[in-house]
Write a protein that holds these residues in place. Structure first.
Motif, PDB file in Angstrom:
ATOM      1  N   ARG A 115       0.846  -1.204   0.000  1.00 46.99           N
ATOM      2  CA  ARG A 115       0.000   0.000   0.000  1.00 46.99           C
ATOM      3  C   ARG A 115       0.877   1.248   0.000  1.00 46.99           C
ATOM      4  O   ARG A 115       1.755   1.390   0.863  1.00 46.99           O
ATOM      5  N   ILE A 116       0.605   2.122  -0.960  1.00 44.20           N
ATOM      6  CA  ILE A 116       1.286   3.415  -1.038  1.00 44.20           C
ATOM      7  C   ILE A 116       0.191   4.475  -1.048  1.00 44.20           C
ATOM      8  O   ILE A 116      -0.874   4.284  -1.661  1.00 44.20           O
ATOM      9  N   ALA A 117       0.402   5.578  -0.334  1.00 41.57           N
ATOM     10  CA  ALA A 117      -0.670   6.580  -0.215  1.00 41.57           C
ATOM     11  C   ALA A 117      -0.097   7.982  -0.171  1.00 41.57           C
ATOM     12  O   ALA A 117       1.037   8.189   0.283  1.00 41.57           O
ATOM     13  N   VAL A 118      -0.892   8.943  -0.639  1.00 42.10           N
ATOM     14  CA  VAL A 118      -0.502  10.355  -0.490  1.00 42.10           C
ATOM     15  C   VAL A 118      -0.733  10.741   0.972  1.00 42.10           C
ATOM     16  O   VAL A 118      -1.599  10.177   1.650  1.00 42.10           O
ATOM     17  N   PRO A 119       0.038  11.716   1.495  1.00 42.87           N
ATOM     18  CA  PRO A 119      -0.094  12.079   2.917  1.00 42.87           C
ATOM     19  C   PRO A 119      -1.494  12.534   3.329  1.00 42.87           C
ATOM     20  O   PRO A 119      -1.889  12.356   4.479  1.00 42.87           O
ATOM     21  N   SER A 120      -2.264  13.099   2.400  1.00 38.91           N
ATOM     22  CA  SER A 120      -3.601  13.601   2.760  1.00 38.91           C
ATOM     23  C   SER A 120      -4.669  12.508   2.780  1.00 38.91           C
ATOM     24  O   SER A 120      -5.815  12.767   3.148  1.00 38.91           O
ATOM     25  N   ALA A 121      -4.304  11.286   2.393  1.00 44.31           N
ATOM     26  CA  ALA A 121      -5.291  10.197   2.354  1.00 44.31           C
ATOM     27  C   ALA A 121      -5.736   9.809   3.764  1.00 44.31           C
ATOM     28  O   ALA A 121      -5.042  10.079   4.752  1.00 44.31           O
ATOM     29  N   LYS A 122      -6.901   9.171   3.828  1.00 41.09           N
ATOM     30  CA  LYS A 122      -7.416   8.689   5.113  1.00 41.09           C
ATOM     31  C   LYS A 122      -7.874   7.238   4.955  1.00 41.09           C
ATOM     32  O   LYS A 122      -8.367   6.839   3.903  1.00 41.09           O
ATOM     33  N   PHE A 123      -7.680   6.467   6.028  1.00 38.93           N
ATOM     34  CA  PHE A 123      -8.080   5.064   6.048  1.00 38.93           C
ATOM     35  C   PHE A 123      -9.050   4.841   7.200  1.00 38.93           C
ATOM     36  O   PHE A 123      -8.832   5.357   8.301  1.00 38.93           O
ATOM     37  N   GLY A 124     -10.121   4.080   6.951  1.00 42.51           N
ATOM     38  CA  GLY A 124     -11.067   3.848   8.034  1.00 42.51           C
ATOM     39  C   GLY A 124     -12.077   2.774   7.705  1.00 42.51           C
ATOM     40  O   GLY A 124     -12.280   2.413   6.545  1.00 42.51           O
ATOM     41  N   THR A 125     -12.716   2.274   8.760  1.00 43.10           N
ATOM     42  CA  THR A 125     -13.800   1.298   8.600  1.00 43.10           C
ATOM     43  C   THR A 125     -15.003   1.829   9.407  1.00 43.10           C
ATOM     44  O   THR A 125     -15.206   1.423  10.547  1.00 43.10           O
ATOM     45  N   PRO A 126     -15.788   2.732   8.795  1.00 47.78           N
ATOM     46  CA  PRO A 126     -16.873   3.385   9.536  1.00 47.78           C
ATOM     47  C   PRO A 126     -18.193   2.616   9.558  1.00 47.78           C
ATOM     48  O   PRO A 126     -19.220   3.182   9.931  1.00 47.78           O
ATOM     49  N   GLU A 127     -18.177   1.338   9.185  1.00 46.45           N
ATOM     50  CA  GLU A 127     -19.433   0.571   9.090  1.00 46.45           C
ATOM     51  C   GLU A 127     -20.229   0.583  10.396  1.00 46.45           C
ATOM     52  O   GLU A 127     -21.454   0.491  10.383  1.00 46.45           O
ATOM     53  N   VAL A 128     -19.532   0.674  11.525  1.00 50.89           N
ATOM     54  CA  VAL A 128     -20.205   0.678  12.827  1.00 50.89           C
ATOM     55  C   VAL A 128     -21.244   1.802  12.895  1.00 50.89           C
ATOM     56  O   VAL A 128     -22.271   1.686  13.578  1.00 50.89           O
ATOM     57  N   LYS A 129     -21.000   2.881  12.140  1.00 48.21           N
ATOM     58  CA  LYS A 129     -21.940   4.024  12.150  1.00 48.21           C
ATOM     59  C   LYS A 129     -23.228   3.706  11.387  1.00 48.21           C
ATOM     60  O   LYS A 129     -24.201   4.445  11.477  1.00 48.21           O
ATOM     61  N   LEU A 130     -23.221   2.595  10.658  1.00 50.82           N
ATOM     62  CA  LEU A 130     -24.445   2.101  10.012  1.00 50.82           C
ATOM     63  C   LEU A 130     -24.941   0.835  10.717  1.00 50.82           C
ATOM     64  O   LEU A 130     -25.725   0.065  10.173  1.00 50.82           O
TER      65      LEU A 130
END
Length: 676
Positions: A115-130
Motif C-alpha cells: 500500500r502506497i498513499a498520499v499524505p492527505s489520504a485517510k483510512f477507516g472502517t466506519p461501518e459501525v456508524k451504520l
C-alpha cells in the motif's frame, strides 16, 4: 472489459495498471468488483505482467461499498471473495491510495500486498456508524497488521486515521508525493514486482491483547451504551487473535449477517439516507440560481450569536457582529477567541487559523454597519416585539436582496417578516445551542419566503457543515413543537406519583443522552420563566422562584455537587408533594411503559400532525431533526422511524388508553398497516 465498465486496464512495461473511474466516490459497486475480477484474470493469463497496480481516478480511492445494494439481491463477485482473491493472487498487487479508503475501500487495500498513499489520504472502517462491521475481512486483517488497540479504534468506533498514522502503524508501506501518486506508485510496483515471498496480511498472526480489549470497553462504555455493532466489532477483533484466518472470516461473516438484519442497522441506514434526503427541497428546481453570500451579519454577541458567528468564520466567510453595549461586544468577541484557542489547544486548529478567523470578524455597535451584508441573522431575546423592532430597523439598513433571518426557536416567522417591506427575503434559521457545535439547523420557510432564499440557506448550511431541514411556520417548528407534549406529560407524571429521576431513567434507558428534567437543568429552569417570584403557578415556577435554575446554580430538579454531578433533591420532593396536595391529582403506580406512552408516543402523535399540516416535507426530516438536534439515539432511527418498528397500532392503542386524541394521519396509517 466492456466500454461501459468503470474499470480500465493499461500496460506500463511489466506492470498492469488497473484504474477505477466510478464517480463520485468510486463506490465498490457490482460493476467495479466485476471489472477488478476481470483485470485479475487478464494479469493471471499474461506471463509478461509481473505486478498489478490498483489506482482510482477522480477525487478518491474506493470510499466504501455501494450501500444502495444492501437491500437488493447480492451480485457476484461479492466483496469478501474479491478481497480474498486479491490476497491470494500469485503476482504482487499494489494499492495506490488518495482521498479516502473507507470501509470496503480500506478492506480492498488490506487485500492488496503493498500500500502506497498520499499524505492527505485517510483510512477507516466506519461501518459501525451504520450498525454494521467491515464484512470483507476488515476485523480480521486490521489486528493482524496494526495490532489490537488500533484495530479496535478503527472498527468499533469507526473513526478514520490519516495516511501518516497508517504509515506509522504499518498499514501503509510508503508515502507518495501529494501530486505524484501514479509515478511514485509505478516506481514502487517495479521495485517490488519480483520480491518474494509476497506479503499477505492474512498470513500474519494477530497478537492477543486482553488488557487492551478490556480497557477499550471500559473507556467507551458510555459511548457504546445500548448499541449492538460496537460490541460485535470488538468480538470480531478478539476472534482474530485466536482463530486462523478462514475461521475468523466465517466468524466475521456470521456477525455481519446478524447485524445486517437487526433493527438497529435498519435505523442507522435510515438516518444515513434521511440526512441526504433532507437537503432536497420539494417543488424547487435543483439548479435554481442562488444568492451570493460573501459577508454575514449577526445581531447579538451572546452565547448564541457568538456560536452562530463561529460557523461562518470557520468556513472563511467574514462576519460583522453587532451589540448594543461595548462591554457585551467585548465579552462576546472574547468568548469567540477563547473557544477558538481551546480548539487550537486540542490540535484541531492552528494558531494561524485562529488568527484568520478572528481577523474576519468585525465587531461593531452600529446596526448601519450591516449595510454591506448578504445575510443578516438576528439572535436577540426571544420576544416578538423585540424581534419585530429589529427587523423594522433592518428593513431600512439592509441592501436590496440581502437575506434577513431570525434565529427564533418558536416564534411566527410570518409575523416577523410582516414588519419589513420585503417578506420574500425573510426566513428562520434556528440554530441549536451550542451553535458552533450542534449539527442541526431548522430552516423555517415563511409563507412569502422566496424559493431562491430558501435554496441559498440550504446550500449555505452545507458550507458551514450543518445538517439542515426545511420546516414550516408553526409554534416551535418541528423539534420544539414535538418537545412540548413530552415536557407537559413529564410534568404531569410528577403530579401523579413519578419522580424526576424515575422519568429521566426511562429516557436514558431508552437511549437518550438525558431525560426531560436533566435537560431542563442543563438548559436552565429559568428559560422562558415570567420572572415574578410571587407568581407561583407550577412546579417550575416554584423552583425558579427559589433560584433553582439548574446546573448553573447548583440546583434545579436535582441538587448538584462542585463537579455538576446530580443527586435527588429532598427540597424538590417537598415542592412536588406540596403541588400534588393542592391540585388533588390522583396518585397511581406508574410503570416504565406508561412513561414511554405518555412522553414518546405523544411525540409521534405530534409528528403525525406536523406531517399532515405540511410543516415538515417528509417523516424522515422529523427523524433528522430529533437525531441531530435533541439526542434521539441514531440506532433507533428517529421518532417516526421508531414508531414503525414499535408498531403504529400499538402506539394508537397506547395513546387511546391514556386519553389522548389520536392524530388522523397516525390512525389512518395504523389502520392500513403502514409506517411513516
Amino acid at each position: 472489459m466492456t466500454d461501459t465498465s468503470p474499470i480500465s486496464t493499461q500496460r506500463d512495461g511489466d506492470i498492469l495498471i488497473v484504474t477505477s473511474d466510478n464517480p463520485p466516490v468510486n463506490a465498490l459497486s457490482a460493476a467495479v468488483r466485476t471489472g477488478i475480477w476481470q483485470a485479475l484474470d487478464e494479469a493471471e493469463g499474461d506471463d509478461g505482467i509481473k505486478a498489478v497496480l490498483l489506482i482510482c481516478a477522480g477525487k478518491t480511492w474506493f470510499a466504501g461499498a455501494d450501500i444502495t445494494e444492501f437491500t437488493k439481491p447480492p451480485v457476484e463477485p461479492l466483496l469478501p471473495a474479491m478481497v480474498e482473491r486479491m490476497e491470494g493472487f500469485a503476482k504482487p498487487i499494489i494499492a495506490a491510495v488518495h482521498g479516502t479508503a473507507l470501509g470496503g475501500g480500506c478492506e480492498t487495500a488490506l487485500g492488496s500486498h503493498y500500500r502506497i498513499a498520499v499524505p492527505s489520504a485517510k483510512f477507516g472502517t466506519p461501518e459501525v456508524k451504520l450498525g454494521l462491521l467491515p464484512g470483507a475481512g476488515g476485523t480480521q486483517r486490521l489486528p493482524r497488521l496494526v495490532g489490537v488497540p488500533l484495530a479496535l479504534e478503527m472498527t468499533a468506533k469507526g473513526d478514520p486515521i490519516s495516511a501518516k498514522q497508517a504509515h506509522e502503524a504499518g498499514l501503509v508501506d510508503r508515502l507518495a508525493g501529494e501530486d505524484s501518486l501514479k509515478a511514485d506508485a509505478l516506481a514502487f510496483a517495479n521495485e517490488v514486482a519480483a520480491a518474494r515471498p509476497i506479503p499477505r496480511v492474512g498470513e500474519k498472526d494477530a497478537t492477543a491483547d486482553a488488557k487492551a480489549i478490556e480497557d477499550f470497553k471500559a473507556k467507551n462504555a458510555k459511548r457504546f451504551r445500548g448499541q449492538l455493532a460496537p460490541a460485535a466489532n470488538i468480538d470480531c477483533v478478539e476472534a482474530a487473535t485466536r482463530l486462523p484466518l478462514a475461521e475468523g472470516l466465517q466468524f466475521e461473516r456470521d456477525a455481519f449477517m446478524k447485524l445486517m438484519f437487526s433493527p438497529q442497522s435498519a435505523a442507522l441506514r435510515h438516518i444515513f439516507f434521511a440526512e441526504r434526503k433532507a437537503s432536497k427541497i420539494d417543488g424547487i428546481a435543483p439548479d435554481i440560481k442562488l444568492r451570493k453570500i460573501k459577508r454575514v451579519g449577526v445581531i447579538g454577541a451572546g452565547t448564541m450569536g457568538g456560536g452562530i458567528s463561529m460557523n461562518f468564520l470557520s468556513a472563511g466567510i467574514p462576519v460583522t457582529i453587532v451589540e448594543m453595549k461595548q462591554e457585551a461586544l467585548d465579552h462576546g468577541t472574547g468568548l469567540i477567541r477563547k473557544n477558538y484557542e481551546a480548539t487550537a489547544k486540542k490540535g484541531r486548529m492552528t494558531e494561524a487559523q485562529v488568527e484568520a478567523a478572528m481577523g474576519a470578524l468585525t465587531p461593531t455597535l452600529k446596526m448601519e454597519d450591516l449595510s454591506d451584508c448578504d445575510l443578516i441573522i438576528e439572535a436577540v431575546f426571544e420576544n416578538m416585539d423585540v424581534k419585530k423592532e429589529v427587523f423594522g430597523k433592518l428593513d431600512k439598513i439592509a441592501k436590496p436582496g440581502a437575506i434577513l433571518a431570525s434565529n427564533t426557536s418558536y416564534l411566527d416567522i410570518n409575523e416577523i417578516a410582516a414588519s419589513t417591506s420585503r417578506p420574500q427575503d425573510v426566513l428562520g434559521l434556528h440554530f441549536f445551542s451550542p451553535a458552533n457545535i450542534m449539527k442541526l439547523l431548522e430552516v423555517v420557510r415563511g409563507d412569502k419566503t422566496a424559493n431562491d432564499v430558501l435554496a441559498t440557506a440550504m446550500a449555505l448550511a452545507k458550507t458551514i457543515r450543518k445538517v439542515a431541514v426545511v420546516a414550516g411556520v408553526c409554534y416551535g417548528f418541528i423539534g420544539n413543537r414535538m418537545l412540548i407534549p413530552r415536557q407537559m406529560e413529564a410534568m404531569k407524571l410528577l403530579m401523579e406519583g413519578a419522580t424526576p429521576a424515575r422519568v429521566d431513567k426511562v429516557h436514558v434507558d431508552f437511549g437518550m443522552p438525558m431525560g426531560p428534567f436533566q435537560m431542563s437543568d442543563l438548559a436552565g429552569v429559568d428559560i422562558g420563566w415570567h420572572r415574578d417570584p410571587n407568581r407561583i403557578e407550577s412546579i417550575r415556577d416554584a423552583l425558579a422562584a427559589e433560584g433553582r435554575w439548574g446546573q448553573k446554580k447548583g440546583a434545579g430538579f436535582y441538587d448538584y455537587d462542585a463537579n455538576r454531578q446530580p443527586s435527588e433533591s429532598p427540597r424538590v420532593a417537598e415542592i412536588i408533594e406540596d403541588f400534588r396536595k393542592k391540585s388533588g391529582a390522583e396518585q397511581h403506580e406508574i410503570t416504565d411503559q406508561e412513561i414511554i406512552e405518555r412522553t414518546l408516543y405523544t411525540m409521534v402523535n405530534e409528528g403525525a400532525k406536523i406531517l399532515a399540516e405540511g410543516k415538515a416535507q417528509r417523516a424522515s426530516d422529523i427523524d433528522v431533526v430529533w437525531v441531530y438536534g435533541y439526542g434521539w439515539p441514531p440506532y433507533k432511527g428517529g421518532p417516526m422511524f421508531w414508531a414503525g418498528q414499535e408498531g403504529l397500532k400499538k402506539i394508537v392503542e397506547g395513546l387511546e388508553k391514556n386519553g389522548f386524541d389520536v392524530a388522523p394521519l397516525l390512525r389512518e396509517k395504523a389502520d392500513k398497516g403502514e409506517t411513516f
